[in-house]
Scaffold this active site. Structure first.
Site, PDB file in Angstrom:
ATOM      1  N   VAL A  88      14.723  14.118 -79.969  1.00  0.00           N
ATOM      2  CA  VAL A  88      14.824  14.084 -81.429  1.00  0.00           C
ATOM      3  C   VAL A  88      15.646  12.861 -81.835  1.00  0.00           C
ATOM      4  O   VAL A  88      16.800  12.723 -81.421  1.00  0.00           O
ATOM      5  CB  VAL A  88      15.528  15.360 -81.956  1.00  0.00           C
ATOM      6  CG1 VAL A  88      15.713  15.271 -83.467  1.00  0.00           C
ATOM      7  CG2 VAL A  88      14.737  16.602 -81.577  1.00  0.00           C
ATOM      8  N   VAL A  90      15.894   9.456 -85.018  1.00  0.00           N
ATOM      9  CA  VAL A  90      15.373   8.589 -86.084  1.00  0.00           C
ATOM     10  C   VAL A  90      16.196   7.301 -86.018  1.00  0.00           C
ATOM     11  O   VAL A  90      17.419   7.346 -85.804  1.00  0.00           O
ATOM     12  CB  VAL A  90      15.526   9.282 -87.468  1.00  0.00           C
ATOM     13  CG1 VAL A  90      15.223   8.314 -88.606  1.00  0.00           C
ATOM     14  CG2 VAL A  90      14.619  10.511 -87.554  1.00  0.00           C
ATOM     15  N   ARG A  96      18.490   9.611 -93.275  1.00  0.00           N
ATOM     16  CA  ARG A  96      18.729  10.321 -94.540  1.00  0.00           C
ATOM     17  C   ARG A  96      17.668   9.993 -95.588  1.00  0.00           C
ATOM     18  O   ARG A  96      17.953   9.873 -96.767  1.00  0.00           O
ATOM     19  CB  ARG A  96      20.143  10.018 -95.088  1.00  0.00           C
ATOM     20  CG  ARG A  96      21.274  10.303 -94.114  1.00  0.00           C
ATOM     21  CD  ARG A  96      21.278  11.723 -93.547  1.00  0.00           C
ATOM     22  NE  ARG A  96      22.411  11.912 -92.643  1.00  0.00           N
ATOM     23  CZ  ARG A  96      22.346  11.731 -91.322  1.00  0.00           C
ATOM     24  NH1 ARG A  96      21.191  11.410 -90.723  1.00  0.00           N
ATOM     25  NH2 ARG A  96      23.422  11.916 -90.579  1.00  0.00           N
ATOM     26  N   ARG A  97      16.442   9.871 -95.089  1.00  0.00           N
ATOM     27  CA  ARG A  97      15.294   9.739 -95.994  1.00  0.00           C
ATOM     28  C   ARG A  97      14.339  10.901 -95.785  1.00  0.00           C
ATOM     29  O   ARG A  97      13.205  10.864 -96.244  1.00  0.00           O
ATOM     30  CB  ARG A  97      14.566   8.419 -95.713  1.00  0.00           C
ATOM     31  CG  ARG A  97      15.329   7.192 -96.140  1.00  0.00           C
ATOM     32  CD  ARG A  97      14.700   5.915 -95.604  1.00  0.00           C
ATOM     33  NE  ARG A  97      13.277   5.821 -95.865  1.00  0.00           N
ATOM     34  CZ  ARG A  97      12.495   4.843 -95.375  1.00  0.00           C
ATOM     35  NH1 ARG A  97      13.019   3.905 -94.608  1.00  0.00           N
ATOM     36  NH2 ARG A  97      11.222   4.821 -95.652  1.00  0.00           N
ATOM     37  N   GLY A  98      14.773  11.899 -95.001  1.00  0.00           N
ATOM     38  CA  GLY A  98      13.935  13.085 -94.811  1.00  0.00           C
ATOM     39  C   GLY A  98      12.921  12.968 -93.678  1.00  0.00           C
ATOM     40  O   GLY A  98      12.043  13.824 -93.540  1.00  0.00           O
ATOM     41  N   TYR A 129      20.997  21.989 -86.867  1.00  0.00           N
ATOM     42  CA  TYR A 129      19.787  22.801 -86.696  1.00  0.00           C
ATOM     43  C   TYR A 129      19.793  24.182 -87.339  1.00  0.00           C
ATOM     44  O   TYR A 129      18.762  24.841 -87.371  1.00  0.00           O
ATOM     45  CB  TYR A 129      19.460  22.927 -85.204  1.00  0.00           C
ATOM     46  CG  TYR A 129      19.001  21.600 -84.628  1.00  0.00           C
ATOM     47  CD1 TYR A 129      17.708  21.146 -84.852  1.00  0.00           C
ATOM     48  CD2 TYR A 129      19.868  20.793 -83.900  1.00  0.00           C
ATOM     49  CE1 TYR A 129      17.283  19.924 -84.355  1.00  0.00           C
ATOM     50  CE2 TYR A 129      19.450  19.562 -83.397  1.00  0.00           C
ATOM     51  CZ  TYR A 129      18.157  19.141 -83.631  1.00  0.00           C
ATOM     52  OH  TYR A 129      17.734  17.934 -83.149  1.00  0.00           O
ATOM     53  N   PHE A 418      18.627  18.882 -71.547  1.00  0.00           N
ATOM     54  CA  PHE A 418      17.238  18.470 -71.755  1.00  0.00           C
ATOM     55  C   PHE A 418      17.077  17.849 -73.126  1.00  0.00           C
ATOM     56  O   PHE A 418      17.989  17.907 -73.937  1.00  0.00           O
ATOM     57  CB  PHE A 418      16.270  19.653 -71.568  1.00  0.00           C
ATOM     58  CG  PHE A 418      16.491  20.806 -72.503  1.00  0.00           C
ATOM     59  CD1 PHE A 418      15.866  20.849 -73.752  1.00  0.00           C
ATOM     60  CD2 PHE A 418      17.335  21.859 -72.164  1.00  0.00           C
ATOM     61  CE1 PHE A 418      16.066  21.917 -74.630  1.00  0.00           C
ATOM     62  CE2 PHE A 418      17.542  22.929 -73.034  1.00  0.00           C
ATOM     63  CZ  PHE A 418      16.894  22.958 -74.264  1.00  0.00           C
TER      64      PHE A 418
HETATM   65  C1  LIG Z   1      20.044  13.664 -86.535  1.00  0.00           C
HETATM   66  C2  LIG Z   1      18.949  12.699 -87.031  1.00  0.00           C
HETATM   67  C3  LIG Z   1      17.683  12.918 -86.223  1.00  0.00           C
HETATM   68  C4  LIG Z   1      18.699  13.008 -88.520  1.00  0.00           C
HETATM   69  O1  LIG Z   1      17.631  12.200 -88.976  1.00  0.00           O
HETATM   70  P1  LIG Z   1      17.423  11.880 -90.527  1.00  0.00           P
HETATM   71  O2  LIG Z   1      16.025  11.383 -90.688  1.00  0.00           O
HETATM   72  O3  LIG Z   1      18.530  11.053 -91.035  1.00  0.00           O
HETATM   73  O4  LIG Z   1      17.558  13.338 -91.176  1.00  0.00           O
HETATM   74  P2  LIG Z   1      16.932  13.829 -92.570  1.00  0.00           P
HETATM   75  O5  LIG Z   1      17.147  12.765 -93.608  1.00  0.00           O
HETATM   76  O6  LIG Z   1      15.535  14.292 -92.403  1.00  0.00           O
HETATM   77  O7  LIG Z   1      17.856  15.075 -92.870  1.00  0.00           O
HETATM   78  C5  LIG Z   1      17.343  16.404 -92.882  1.00  0.00           C
HETATM   79  C6  LIG Z   1      18.489  17.319 -93.158  1.00  0.00           C
HETATM   80  O8  LIG Z   1      19.395  17.300 -92.041  1.00  0.00           O
HETATM   81  C7  LIG Z   1      20.695  16.940 -92.462  1.00  0.00           C
HETATM   82  N1  LIG Z   1      21.296  16.134 -91.405  1.00  0.00           N
HETATM   83  C8  LIG Z   1      20.817  15.016 -90.866  1.00  0.00           C
HETATM   84  N2  LIG Z   1      21.632  14.573 -89.899  1.00  0.00           N
HETATM   85  C9  LIG Z   1      22.642  15.437 -89.820  1.00  0.00           C
HETATM   86  C10 LIG Z   1      23.804  15.512 -89.015  1.00  0.00           C
HETATM   87  N3  LIG Z   1      24.067  14.580 -88.086  1.00  0.00           N
HETATM   88  N4  LIG Z   1      24.646  16.549 -89.195  1.00  0.00           N
HETATM   89  C11 LIG Z   1      24.372  17.504 -90.131  1.00  0.00           C
HETATM   90  N5  LIG Z   1      23.280  17.471 -90.937  1.00  0.00           N
HETATM   91  C12 LIG Z   1      22.439  16.451 -90.777  1.00  0.00           C
HETATM   92  C13 LIG Z   1      20.494  16.148 -93.745  1.00  0.00           C
HETATM   93  O9  LIG Z   1      21.643  16.180 -94.550  1.00  0.00           O
HETATM   94  C14 LIG Z   1      19.321  16.892 -94.356  1.00  0.00           C
HETATM   95  O10 LIG Z   1      19.772  18.095 -94.936  1.00  0.00           O
HETATM   96  P3  LIG Z   1      18.921  18.867 -96.079  1.00  0.00           P
HETATM   97  O11 LIG Z   1      17.488  18.436 -95.952  1.00  0.00           O
HETATM   98  O12 LIG Z   1      19.110  20.313 -95.741  1.00  0.00           O
HETATM   99  O13 LIG Z   1      19.554  18.448 -97.354  1.00  0.00           O
HETATM  100  C15 LIG Z   1      19.401  11.238 -86.940  1.00  0.00           C
HETATM  101  O14 LIG Z   1      20.598  11.077 -87.627  1.00  0.00           O
HETATM  102  C16 LIG Z   1      19.596  10.746 -85.514  1.00  0.00           C
HETATM  103  O15 LIG Z   1      18.678  10.216 -84.914  1.00  0.00           O
HETATM  104  N6  LIG Z   1      20.821  10.896 -84.993  1.00  0.00           N
HETATM  105  C17 LIG Z   1      21.178  10.385 -83.641  1.00  0.00           C
HETATM  106  C18 LIG Z   1      20.401  11.074 -82.541  1.00  0.00           C
HETATM  107  C19 LIG Z   1      20.596  12.568 -82.603  1.00  0.00           C
HETATM  108  O16 LIG Z   1      21.701  13.059 -82.764  1.00  0.00           O
HETATM  109  N7  LIG Z   1      19.492  13.307 -82.480  1.00  0.00           N
HETATM  110  C20 LIG Z   1      19.489  14.741 -82.481  1.00  0.00           C
HETATM  111  C21 LIG Z   1      19.423  15.164 -81.068  1.00  0.00           C
HETATM  112  S1  LIG Z   1      19.657  16.892 -80.872  1.00  0.00           S
END
Ligand SMILES: CC(C)(COP(=O)(O)OP(=O)(O)OC[C@H]1O[C@@H](n2cnc3c(N)ncnc32)[C@H](O)[C@@H]1OP(=O)(O)O)[C@@H](O)C(=O)NCCC(=O)NCCS
Length: 418
Positions: A88, A90, A96-98, A129, A418
């Site tokens: 997972v 981005v 933070r664009r969904g 999550y 994993f």
């Molecule tokens: C975590 C990650 C995938 C989020 O991607 P993103 O496209 O910015 O997330 P979105 O804009 O779709 O956010 C969706 C929701 O999750 C929340 N969110 C995103 N990242 C978050 C974080 N790190 N902590 C808490 N909430 C988070 C957003 O506020 C949003 O909330 P809402 O829709 O309920 O208002 C991205 O920040 C990333 O790649 N992080 C580093 C790698 C990582 O940690 N991956 C997860 C592995 S388990």
């Protein structure tokens, strides 16, 4: 037929084989890592292209998520197939664009249509999550011991021996030992051959400040392998005195004697001052093997395996229950509104299975699907969640009844990355 969903200028679609090197690049950037070219093939071994989604902007990959087919051991020594969410990420430039939300909603829909009844994952952070209905179902303890203070109470009966093996030997020994163990450990997941390939390759940026992994295997008197410890050494000398650290990656033991023998091996390693483990059990028996339990210092407690019930009645009927009971749950599920409703869980015999079906009866407990995921493996009680305002008791005695039903003999534990 491949579907392509527009989201402004972002498109979500299934991954194609030729996209894989881009997945490695995007995930690397998401986690702040840069994979060496030779590592791409190693990552591919453990990767499932068919269950991977990607987000693209102007044809360039900017985000992904993927599912591995795994098995999870649930109460009653039952093993169920689960959709394990992984890869997972981005790009930092697109957050933070969904995009992640779109990928998650589509992946959860695919998981449901594919017939998996439970999904699991490990969160890089604890706050991500819950909004998708996952609950923190197991935790890990990180701890350390200083060799001068940490003495084992022993002696412990053991007529086996410990043998150090190289990665090639580990590839032929560890998977079997682990597989026998994980089938009896609630919360443990299966590891497919590609997982082992990636793990034993021991990618450099997974080593942090330490060296490559060592594997010490325990053989019983008749020569069969019944446990192992995988560890790394950080060498350090201070004013001429050895003060290195032995970092335990995982310690797998068939029984308490093997467990004691493997910890004894770690605690008797010369040139090491500190022994540490990052993913230990919350109730690590090692504390009780020591002459002074305080010589095991707790460094942290972190959520580990997150569980999401996809098909509620089937998931609740897939595990055994500690005591008989009759429970009506009012469940809310924002991602799958069709899951929201009342369910009656009836268990007739101690250690038995449950009948679970929608009902119109008065609810006794109200909770969300994420809390149901948290209690599913017995890692937290309904009473604790109620004390945190996450479960509502609607009928007197329901919390205690639910806790008796969902109780397990041993706490759940997952050590697999994993
Ligand atoms: C975590 C990650 C995938 C989020 O991607 P993103 O496209 O910015 O997330 P979105 O804009 O779709 O956010 C969706 C929701 O999750 C929340 N969110 C995103 N990242 C978050 C974080 N790190 N902590 C808490 N909430 C988070 C957003 O506020 C949003 O909330 P809402 O829709 O309920 O208002 C991205 O920040 C990333 O790649 N992080 C580093 C790698 C990582 O940690 N991956 C997860 C592995 S388990």
């Amino acid at each position: 037929m491949q579907s392509l969903t527009d989201m402004g200028d972002i498109q979500i679609r299934r991954l194609r084989e030729e996209d894989f090197p881009e997945v490695v690049r995007v995930e690397g950037a998401a986690f702040g890592e840069q994979a060496a070219p030779e590592e791409v093939a190693i990552f591919r071994a453990g990767f499932n292209v068919d269950r991977t989604l990607c987000a693209l902007e102007d044809g360039a990959l900017v985000g992904t998520n993927s599912v591995m087919d795994m098995e999870l051991t649930v109460p009653g020594d039952r093993v169920i197939p689960v959709a394990a969410l992984t890869w997972v990420g981005v790009l930092p430039s697109h957050r933070r664009r969904g995009i992640f939300r779109r990928l998650m909603e589509r992946q959860l829909e695919d998981i449901r249509h594919g017939g998996d009844i439970v999904s699991v994952l490990l969160g890089s952070e604890g706050g991500i999550y819950g909004r998708f209905g996952y609950g923190s179902a197991t935790s890990v303890l990180s701890f350390s011991l200083e060799r001068p203070q940490a003495k084992l109470a022993g002696p412990f009966g053991n007529d086996g021996r410990i043998v150090l093996i190289d990665p090639a030997g580990a590839a032929s020994v560890l998977p079997d030992v682990y597989d026998r163990y994980r089938r009896r450990q609630i919360g443990a997941v299966s590891r497919h051959p590609g997982w082992w390939t990636e793990y034993l390759y021991d990618i450099e940026h997974h080593r942090e400040r330490t060296g490559k992994m060592f594997h010490a295997v325990h053989e019983n008197a008749s020569g069969s392998r019944d446990g192992y410890v995988t560890y790394r050494i950080e060498q350090h000398w201070s004013a001429g005195l050895p003060s290195g650290e032995l970092v335990v990656v995982e310690l797998i033991a068939a029984d308490p004697e093997v467990y004691a023998a493997l910890w004894s091996y770690c605690l008797n390693t010369d040139l090491v001052r500190t022994i540490s483990m990052g993913r230990g059990r919350v109730e690590e028996p090692l504390r009780w093997l020591l002459t002074d339990p305080r010589s095991l210092q707790v460094d942290g407690l972190v959520d580990y395996l997150w569980v999401r019930l996809i098909d509620l009645p089937r998931a609740l009927a897939a595990r055994d229950y500690y005591s008989p009971g009759d429970l009506v749950l009012e469940v809310t599920d924002e991602v799958f509104p069709a899951n929201s409703g009342r369910y009656r869980l009836r268990v007739e015999a101690p250690g038995g299975t449950a009948l679970c079906a929608p009902t119109a009866a008065d609810p006794q407990l109200a909770l969300s699907v994420a809390e149901l995921g948290a209690v599913y493996l017995g890692g937290v009680s309904f009473q604790t969640l109620a004390a945190a305002g996450r479960v509502k008791e609607l009928s007197g005695g329901a919390l205690a009844n639910a806790d008796l039903m969902f109780a397990t003999d041993t706490p759940p534990y997952c050590v697999t990355m994993f």
